[in-house]
Design an enzyme around this catalytic site. Structure first.
Site, PDB file in Angstrom:
ATOM      1  CG  HIS A 119      -0.192   0.014   2.535  1.00  0.00           C
ATOM      2  ND1 HIS A 119       0.213   1.155   3.174  1.00  0.00           N
ATOM      3  CD2 HIS A 119       0.208  -1.011   3.318  1.00  0.00           C
ATOM      4  CE1 HIS A 119       0.826   0.852   4.302  1.00  0.00           C
ATOM      5  NE2 HIS A 119       0.851  -0.474   4.406  1.00  0.00           N
ATOM      6  CG  ASP A 120      -0.436   4.243   1.180  1.00  0.00           C
ATOM      7  OD1 ASP A 120      -1.310   4.895   0.591  1.00  0.00           O
ATOM      8  OD2 ASP A 120      -0.661   3.583   2.214  1.00  0.00           O
ATOM      9  N   GLY A 137       5.109  -0.942   2.874  1.00  0.00           N
ATOM     10  CA  GLY A 137       4.309   0.232   2.557  1.00  0.00           C
ATOM     11  C   GLY A 137       5.121   1.513   2.442  1.00  0.00           C
TER      12      GLY A 137
END
Length: 269
Positions: A119-120, A137
């Site tokens: 994520h991200d 992340g």
């Protein structure tokens, strides 16, 4: 759209022209797939996926799965795959969280089998992740960086443009632009000369990069003083700007680079 009847495609998904969807795929709502993209068999594309034109996604890949982050509360986020990128077998690209809102794989990237983009994460253009690379992340990887197989990258790490990380490395610190990194613990092993030559950097440009790193990390002066010397003595170039912007934003890399000596910076690699 060339859709096989054995796949499940949500009626609200936006599918471009000349898209091939092979059998046994699942494509959720709130998905956008660009023109001329090929989706291989057994691919799962969840809501929030934004897939560009001319993308190839191979069997078993999962795009826009929810983040593996306990702070995730179901917020609306996305996972983007840029034009002309290739996603190989069993790659996972999770969508973002409220922190950044999106996970991004840029244009013309090659993400090899079993890699994980958490994520991200933000990947620039022409990035290569070899087999089994795992990104935690919030990792940022700039244009043209290459990570060999079995590299693991700690969260919030930044990897500079045109850098190269050897296979099996554990990346627990930032890697500056144009640098090779290897070993355990991770060490910087000079300028990525071979990669720069392959991308048509001239000998003058490569020597220019060498000189900047000599001032920054070999002379033994404070970072602020080294930056001042570079700005006074080294002509402005794109390469100079990339390096100085990176070290200004990530001064902690000074600790990791102090071991570099003159011979390491002058040797090929």
């Amino acid at each position: 759209m060339n859709q096989q009847h054995l796949s499940s495609v949500h009626p609200d998904a936006k599918i471009g022209s000349n898209v091939t969807i092979s059998p046994f795929c699942f494509i959720d709502k709130d998905v956008v797939i660009g023109d001329n993209t090929w989706i291989g068999p057994n691919v799962t594309i969840f809501d929030g996926a934004r897939i560009g034109n001319n993308v190839r996604i191979f069997p078993g890949a999962v795009i826009a799965g929810i983040p593996q982050d306990l702070k995730f509360q179901g917020e609306i986020t996305t996972a983007t795959i840029g034009d002309n990128s290739t996603i190989r077998e069993f790659v996972t690209v999770n969508r973002g969280t409220a922190a950044a809102g999106s996970t991004v794989v840029g244009k013309n990237c090659l993400i090899m089998a079993y890699a994980h983009v958490a994520h991200d994460c933000i990947l620039g253009n022409h990035v290569i992740l070899a087999n089994n690379v795992n990104l935690a992340g919030h990792v940022v990887i700039e244009d043209w960086a290459i990570l060999e197989g079995l590299v693991a990258v700690q969260q919030f790490t930044r990897i500079g443009a045109h850098s190269f990380i050897a296979g099996g490395s554990l990346v627990r610190k930032h890697v500056p632009p144009f640098v090779k990194a290897a070993r355990e613990p991770l060490s910087y092993a000079g300028v990525n000369v071979v990669g720069l030559q392959r991308r048509n950097f001239s000998a003058e440009q490569i020597n220019h990069i060498h000189e900047i790193y000599r001032i920054l990390f070999v002379k033994g002066v404070r970072l602020s003083k080294a930056i001042e010397i570079i700005e006074d003595q080294i002509e402005p170039t794109t390469e100079r700007s990339n390096i100085l912007d990176f070290v200004r934003n990530k001064p902690e890399i000074m600790k990791g680079l102090r071991h570099i000596n003159g011979s390491a910076l002058t040797n090929e690699g």
